[in-house]
Design a protein around this motif. Structure first.
Motif, PDB file in Angstrom:
ATOM      1  N   ALA A  26      38.369 -15.960  16.151  1.00  0.00           N
ATOM      2  CA  ALA A  26      39.312 -16.808  15.623  1.00  0.00           C
ATOM      3  C   ALA A  26      40.543 -17.002  16.631  1.00  0.00           C
ATOM      4  O   ALA A  26      40.861 -16.124  17.426  1.00  0.00           O
ATOM      5  CB  ALA A  26      39.973 -16.322  14.228  1.00  0.00           C
ATOM      6  N   SER A  27      40.961 -18.172  16.478  1.00  0.00           N
ATOM      7  CA  SER A  27      42.066 -18.392  17.609  1.00  0.00           C
ATOM      8  C   SER A  27      43.353 -17.859  17.163  1.00  0.00           C
ATOM      9  O   SER A  27      44.130 -17.466  18.024  1.00  0.00           O
ATOM     10  CB  SER A  27      42.546 -20.031  17.561  1.00  0.00           C
ATOM     11  N   PHE A  28      43.630 -17.534  16.087  1.00  0.00           N
ATOM     12  CA  PHE A  28      44.828 -16.837  15.266  1.00  0.00           C
ATOM     13  C   PHE A  28      44.186 -16.392  13.883  1.00  0.00           C
ATOM     14  O   PHE A  28      43.272 -16.685  13.464  1.00  0.00           O
ATOM     15  CB  PHE A  28      46.085 -17.044  15.430  1.00  0.00           C
ATOM     16  N   LEU A  29      44.800 -15.279  13.211  1.00  0.00           N
ATOM     17  CA  LEU A  29      44.626 -14.721  11.919  1.00  0.00           C
ATOM     18  C   LEU A  29      45.750 -14.725  11.024  1.00  0.00           C
ATOM     19  O   LEU A  29      47.027 -14.979  11.554  1.00  0.00           O
ATOM     20  CB  LEU A  29      44.228 -13.156  12.138  1.00  0.00           C
ATOM     21  N   ILE A  30      45.320 -15.102   9.804  1.00  0.00           N
ATOM     22  CA  ILE A  30      46.358 -15.030   8.603  1.00  0.00           C
ATOM     23  C   ILE A  30      46.328 -13.479   8.163  1.00  0.00           C
ATOM     24  O   ILE A  30      45.190 -13.033   7.804  1.00  0.00           O
ATOM     25  CB  ILE A  30      46.234 -16.146   7.714  1.00  0.00           C
ATOM     26  N   LEU A  31      47.446 -12.716   7.818  1.00  0.00           N
ATOM     27  CA  LEU A  31      47.441 -11.656   7.271  1.00  0.00           C
ATOM     28  C   LEU A  31      48.329 -11.143   6.277  1.00  0.00           C
ATOM     29  O   LEU A  31      49.362 -11.843   6.166  1.00  0.00           O
ATOM     30  CB  LEU A  31      47.743 -10.404   8.469  1.00  0.00           C
ATOM     31  N   LEU A  79      42.564  -5.487  16.439  1.00  0.00           N
ATOM     32  CA  LEU A  79      43.043  -6.671  16.135  1.00  0.00           C
ATOM     33  C   LEU A  79      44.329  -6.680  15.930  1.00  0.00           C
ATOM     34  O   LEU A  79      45.258  -7.729  16.455  1.00  0.00           O
ATOM     35  CB  LEU A  79      42.205  -7.577  15.296  1.00  0.00           C
ATOM     36  N   PHE A  80      44.899  -5.965  15.108  1.00  0.00           N
ATOM     37  CA  PHE A  80      46.146  -5.919  14.699  1.00  0.00           C
ATOM     38  C   PHE A  80      47.272  -5.447  15.889  1.00  0.00           C
ATOM     39  O   PHE A  80      48.310  -5.929  15.812  1.00  0.00           O
ATOM     40  CB  PHE A  80      46.279  -4.968  13.616  1.00  0.00           C
ATOM     41  N   SER A  81      46.741  -4.481  16.696  1.00  0.00           N
ATOM     42  CA  SER A  81      47.662  -3.895  17.544  1.00  0.00           C
ATOM     43  C   SER A  81      47.726  -4.601  18.805  1.00  0.00           C
ATOM     44  O   SER A  81      48.413  -4.486  19.891  1.00  0.00           O
ATOM     45  CB  SER A  81      47.319  -2.301  17.951  1.00  0.00           C
ATOM     46  N   SER A  82      46.628  -5.710  18.955  1.00  0.00           N
ATOM     47  CA  SER A  82      46.733  -6.584  20.243  1.00  0.00           C
ATOM     48  C   SER A  82      47.696  -7.588  20.210  1.00  0.00           C
ATOM     49  O   SER A  82      47.710  -8.446  19.300  1.00  0.00           O
ATOM     50  CB  SER A  82      45.389  -7.239  20.180  1.00  0.00           C
ATOM     51  N   PRO A  83      48.720  -7.700  21.377  1.00  0.00           N
ATOM     52  CA  PRO A  83      49.644  -8.704  21.185  1.00  0.00           C
ATOM     53  C   PRO A  83      49.060  -9.868  21.742  1.00  0.00           C
ATOM     54  O   PRO A  83      49.806 -10.994  21.379  1.00  0.00           O
ATOM     55  CB  PRO A  83      50.796  -8.200  22.475  1.00  0.00           C
ATOM     56  N   LEU A  84      47.830 -10.023  22.144  1.00  0.00           N
ATOM     57  CA  LEU A  84      47.135 -11.401  22.595  1.00  0.00           C
ATOM     58  C   LEU A  84      46.788 -12.098  21.504  1.00  0.00           C
ATOM     59  O   LEU A  84      46.305 -13.145  21.684  1.00  0.00           O
ATOM     60  CB  LEU A  84      46.183 -10.825  23.599  1.00  0.00           C
ATOM     61  N   ILE A  85      46.538 -11.234  20.069  1.00  0.00           N
ATOM     62  CA  ILE A  85      45.955 -11.950  19.021  1.00  0.00           C
ATOM     63  C   ILE A  85      47.140 -12.360  18.056  1.00  0.00           C
ATOM     64  O   ILE A  85      47.597 -11.239  17.542  1.00  0.00           O
ATOM     65  CB  ILE A  85      44.896 -11.265  18.564  1.00  0.00           C
ATOM     66  N   ARG A 106      50.493  -0.145  14.974  1.00  0.00           N
ATOM     67  CA  ARG A 106      51.530  -0.915  15.147  1.00  0.00           C
ATOM     68  C   ARG A 106      51.261  -2.334  15.010  1.00  0.00           C
ATOM     69  O   ARG A 106      50.223  -2.713  16.349  1.00  0.00           O
ATOM     70  CB  ARG A 106      52.350  -0.593  16.569  1.00  0.00           C
ATOM     71  N   LEU A 107      51.684  -3.240  14.428  1.00  0.00           N
ATOM     72  CA  LEU A 107      51.493  -4.501  14.280  1.00  0.00           C
ATOM     73  C   LEU A 107      51.986  -5.460  15.468  1.00  0.00           C
ATOM     74  O   LEU A 107      53.147  -5.444  15.289  1.00  0.00           O
ATOM     75  CB  LEU A 107      51.713  -4.890  12.855  1.00  0.00           C
ATOM     76  N   GLU A 108      51.340  -5.854  16.445  1.00  0.00           N
ATOM     77  CA  GLU A 108      51.878  -6.453  17.533  1.00  0.00           C
ATOM     78  C   GLU A 108      51.311  -8.006  17.161  1.00  0.00           C
ATOM     79  O   GLU A 108      50.316  -8.411  16.809  1.00  0.00           O
ATOM     80  CB  GLU A 108      51.356  -5.901  18.762  1.00  0.00           C
ATOM     81  N   GLY A 109      52.005  -8.811  18.038  1.00  0.00           N
ATOM     82  CA  GLY A 109      51.541 -10.373  18.183  1.00  0.00           C
ATOM     83  C   GLY A 109      51.986 -11.067  16.978  1.00  0.00           C
ATOM     84  O   GLY A 109      51.001 -11.795  16.189  1.00  0.00           O
ATOM     85  N   VAL A 110      53.118 -11.045  16.058  1.00  0.00           N
ATOM     86  CA  VAL A 110      53.290 -11.416  14.782  1.00  0.00           C
ATOM     87  C   VAL A 110      54.222 -12.701  14.897  1.00  0.00           C
ATOM     88  O   VAL A 110      55.084 -12.636  15.573  1.00  0.00           O
ATOM     89  CB  VAL A 110      54.055 -10.474  13.975  1.00  0.00           C
TER      90      VAL A 110
END
Length: 329
Positions: A26-31, A79-85, A106-110
């Motif tokens: 996916a190009s980005f995610l909804i969380l 996935l959650f900790s990657s600042p690139l996603i 740690r939730l990154e890339g939010v």
């Protein structure tokens, strides 16, 4: 998109593996997360909901499933900790707290749409100080308090909820949360999320939130509430990062704590913190000097309140005693 929202409940390793094959492309995610009193003392996350950009695929990861080992969720944490996603959320503060306290993730890339909505009031909708104070007076504080002591509310912004934003965005009556489940939350029946098997009504409610966030994301892009230029976009991402992690230092609060996370924007989020930071005795957050009221009336010492400006107005609202002392700075 009205009616039932399709989803896959992931409570086995095979289900998770199928979900990862789709989510990693996916190009980005909804969380979004569901659970028992998220972000509060004794609370826990029990369902982690992740969708693809247009909510075509929605996966509900059951963290209480006995068929899942900790290793089965490792790809999700990556996935959650990657600042690139990029992860799109609505008020990710409690999600961030729970993921960190329970899993040290740690939730990154939010990109938090709640932050984008607040920022858009000034940048896109032309709201000024009168609008900001009006929101405070009409929702969280008394009109009398705001009118008499407007200077004490400087820089404080009201947050709105997901449902209200959907309504104000004109998404239509079909894009609403289940009123029965909403009432259960109001009645403090959040432990319903620990039941197994989870009732279909709750699973549908969780999947619906992913759909609503996805729909709002599309609306925000169309209205340019999510900037397309790199400079403003990166500024928004930095604000979102500060927002979702704002209460980590404070920790999971008691429900009775008057300085717990509220429907107000935390300080030092919309503006970049600078200089030395000082711990507030209310919220226990380390904040810039600009977040405190200063006093230099004696002409020699400059002092600051022990509580930040946000905690000060909350203490006034709940009729707590005034700051017991001032700190010399």
């Amino acid at each position: 998109m009205a009616g039932t929202v399709p989803y896959l409940i992931c409570n086995t390793a095979a289900d998770c593996h199928l979900a990862y094959q789709i989510l990693y492309r996916a190009s980005f995610l909804i969380l979004d997360c569901e659970g028992n009193n998220l972000g509060r003392a004794g609370g826990c996350v029990t369902l982690i909901c992740v969708g693809t950009p247009l909510a075509e695929n929605i996966f509900l990861f059951d963290t209480l499933s006995p068929a899942l080992s900790p290793r089965d969720l490792d790809p999700l944490w990556q996935l959650f900790s990657s600042p690139l996603i990029l992860k799109i959320v609505w008020d990710g503060r409690m999600d961030y707290l729970e993921l960190w306290s329970s899993y040290k993730v740690r939730l990154e890339g939010v990109l938090d749409l709640q932050v984008a909505e607040v920022v858009s009031r000034v940048t896109m909708r032309g709201e000024g100080e009168e609008h900001r104070l009006g929101r405070l007076a009409n929702s969280y504080f008394s009109k009398n308090a705001v009118q008499k002591h407007g200077e004490q509310y400087e820089g404080i912004n009201v947050l709105i909820g997901l449902q209200q934003c959907c309504q104000e965005s004109g998404l239509g009556e079909e894009f609403v949360k289940d009123p029965e489940v909403k009432q259960m939350h109001k009645d403090k029946k959040a432990d319903m999320w620990t039941q197994r098997p989870l009732p279909g009504k709750l699973l549908q409610y969780a999947a619906k939130d992913i759909q609503l966030i996805s729909m709002l994301c599309t609306v925000f892009i169309q209205r340019c509430w999510i900037p397309s230029l790199p400079g403003p976009y990166n500024t928004l991402l930095a604000q979102c990062a500060r927002y979702v992690s704002a209460h980590v230092e404070q920790g999971k609060s008691e429900e009775t704590d008057p300085f717990r996370p509220t429907g107000l924007m935390p300080l030092d989020v919309l503006t970049q913190p600078w200089g030395l930071q000082y711990k507030c005795t209310g919220c226990n957050r380390s904040l810039s000097m600009s977040c405190y009221t200063l006093d230099d009336s004696d002409g020699f010492y400059r002092r600051r309140r022990t509580r930040c400006n946000l905690c000060h107005v909350l203490a006034t609202k709940y009729r707590l005693r005034a700051d017991p002392e001032w700190f010399v700075v």
